[in-house]
Design a protein around this motif. Sequence first.
Motif, short mmCIF file in Angstrom:
data_model
loop_
_atom_site.label_atom_id
_atom_site.label_comp_id
_atom_site.label_asym_id
_atom_site.label_seq_id
_atom_site.Cartn_x
_atom_site.Cartn_y
_atom_site.Cartn_z
N ARG A 30 0.94 -1.11 -0.08
CA ARG A 30 0.12 0.01 0.07
C ARG A 30 0.97 1.17 -0.15
O ARG A 30 1.88 1.39 0.75
CB ARG A 30 -0.90 0.05 1.15
N PRO A 31 0.49 2.05 -0.82
CA PRO A 31 1.47 3.43 -0.91
C PRO A 31 1.64 4.31 0.53
O PRO A 31 2.78 4.53 0.85
CB PRO A 31 0.75 4.33 -1.76
N GLU A 32 0.53 4.15 1.30
CA GLU A 32 0.85 4.76 2.76
C GLU A 32 1.44 3.90 3.58
O GLU A 32 2.11 4.56 4.60
CB GLU A 32 -0.69 5.12 3.30
N SER A 116 7.17 5.03 -6.41
CA SER A 116 6.24 6.18 -6.37
C SER A 116 4.57 5.51 -6.04
O SER A 116 4.51 4.29 -6.05
CB SER A 116 5.77 6.94 -7.75
N PRO A 117 3.82 6.36 -5.49
CA PRO A 117 2.50 5.75 -4.99
C PRO A 117 1.86 5.11 -6.05
O PRO A 117 1.06 3.98 -5.82
CB PRO A 117 1.89 7.08 -4.63
N GLU A 118 2.02 5.60 -7.34
CA GLU A 118 1.25 5.02 -8.41
C GLU A 118 1.75 3.65 -8.88
O GLU A 118 1.17 2.77 -9.04
CB GLU A 118 1.44 6.06 -9.76
N VAL A 120 3.16 1.63 -6.58
CA VAL A 120 2.74 0.59 -5.75
C VAL A 120 0.96 0.23 -5.89
O VAL A 120 0.82 -0.98 -6.05
CB VAL A 120 2.91 1.38 -4.20
N ARG A 121 0.46 1.16 -6.31
CA ARG A 121 -1.02 1.14 -6.38
C ARG A 121 -1.28 0.07 -7.71
O ARG A 121 -1.87 -0.85 -7.64
CB ARG A 121 -1.77 2.30 -6.80
#
Length: 150
Positions: A30-32, A116-118, A120-121
């Motif tokens: 998860r990005p967070e 990057s969060p993207e 990871v998503r």
Amino acid sequence: MTLEALLAYAHLLAILTMVVFIASEAAICRPEWLNAAVVERLATVDRVCGLAALAVLLTGLARVFWGAKGGAYYGGNWLLWTKFGLFVVIGLLSIGPTLTFARWRRALREGGTLPSPEQVRRTRKRVMAQAHLIPLVPLAAVFLARGYGS
């Protein structure tokens, strides 16, 4: 009778191990939550999941060839081939995340870079696709075990 029970046990243990580790991947990817420790953990969890998948395959083949019903019973049953096909699809879906986790770990170790969060998503979606296909395999299995599909 004892061999059949032990083969069934080994197969179920391998399946449960695979499910636990694919669920763990989905939970921590998860990005967070992503940090250096999680990147390392994802690579390790993915490796264990892959080994469990190999154990599922090998114990399944052992059940087909050494189990009570034998290869002749299973070979012509479309439900076995459905199970195997789903397993192959799940395996193919796992290639992307496996390579991605290894790339993330390499980038982290070489330069301290996190994805990057993207990224990871996107990777989590692939892991979730695998996790959502897995329950279809035992659905075919319970019908196969009760004589359907032959």
